[in-house]
Design an enzyme around this catalytic site. Sequence first.
Site, PDB file in Angstrom:
ATOM      1  N   THR A  46       0.851  -1.185   0.000  1.00  0.00           N
ATOM      2  CA  THR A  46       0.000   0.000   0.000  1.00  0.00           C
ATOM      3  C   THR A  46       0.895   1.246   0.000  1.00  0.00           C
ATOM      4  O   THR A  46       2.065   1.174   0.374  1.00  0.00           O
ATOM      5  CB  THR A  46      -0.963  -0.015   1.197  1.00  0.00           C
ATOM      6  OG1 THR A  46      -0.202  -0.105   2.400  1.00  0.00           O
ATOM      7  CG2 THR A  46      -1.938  -1.178   1.106  1.00  0.00           C
ATOM      8  N   THR A  48       1.548   4.391   1.578  1.00  0.00           N
ATOM      9  CA  THR A  48       2.349   4.914   2.688  1.00  0.00           C
ATOM     10  C   THR A  48       3.261   3.836   3.260  1.00  0.00           C
ATOM     11  O   THR A  48       4.417   4.107   3.603  1.00  0.00           O
ATOM     12  CB  THR A  48       1.452   5.500   3.791  1.00  0.00           C
ATOM     13  OG1 THR A  48       0.665   6.547   3.220  1.00  0.00           O
ATOM     14  CG2 THR A  48       2.264   6.055   4.950  1.00  0.00           C
ATOM     15  N   CYS A  49       2.760   2.621   3.322  1.00  0.00           N
ATOM     16  CA  CYS A  49       3.548   1.517   3.864  1.00  0.00           C
ATOM     17  C   CYS A  49       4.794   1.263   3.017  1.00  0.00           C
ATOM     18  O   CYS A  49       5.884   1.043   3.551  1.00  0.00           O
ATOM     19  CB  CYS A  49       2.695   0.253   3.941  1.00  0.00           C
ATOM     20  SG  CYS A  49       1.166   0.462   4.882  1.00  0.00           S
ATOM     21  N   SER A  50       4.635   1.318   1.703  1.00  0.00           N
ATOM     22  CA  SER A  50       5.744   1.031   0.786  1.00  0.00           C
ATOM     23  C   SER A  50       6.675   2.213   0.579  1.00  0.00           C
ATOM     24  O   SER A  50       7.878   2.032   0.391  1.00  0.00           O
ATOM     25  CB  SER A  50       5.198   0.597  -0.580  1.00  0.00           C
ATOM     26  OG  SER A  50       4.599  -0.672  -0.488  1.00  0.00           O
TER      27      SER A  50
END
Length: 159
Positions: A46, A48-50
């Site tokens: 996703t 922000t996660c990546s």
Amino acid sequence: MTIQVGDKLPNVDLMMMTETGPTKMSVDDLFGGKKVALFAVPGAYTPTCSAKHLPGFVDNAANLSGKGVDDIVCLSVNDPFVMGAWGKDHNAGSVKMVADPDAAFTKAMNVEFDASGAGLGIRSRRYSMVVDDGTVTQLNLEETGGFEVSDAETLLGQL
């Protein structure tokens, strides 16, 4: 009640991709006798996660180690295949990519939220924490959708 500083982590089984395939491990085995930086994300791959959360911990792995952290664990309500692939794609060799496939750990800590409206099902809120021998000593829990306090730099400042 949501997990808090001073609480012991719930001992449930989690999964991690290894050279021999998906492997179950208990929370006690993963966190027992060590100081661990744990961060959880709503989903592998996703935005922000990546782009921010995982890279921040990968980039700061040596700094965290220098502050006495034995392991860095990234946790998501995903399967171990996805977590393993996401770690490889982001050169996260210094971070253990751990799956909570049925959200048992996330639910036991009371940090789940329902993202079914976005097609994602039950997910973990974003957070970071320091766990010393299975006990939470620092906790940075985000509001759903936020990325303000759970980054690697904040956790480093707390060690």
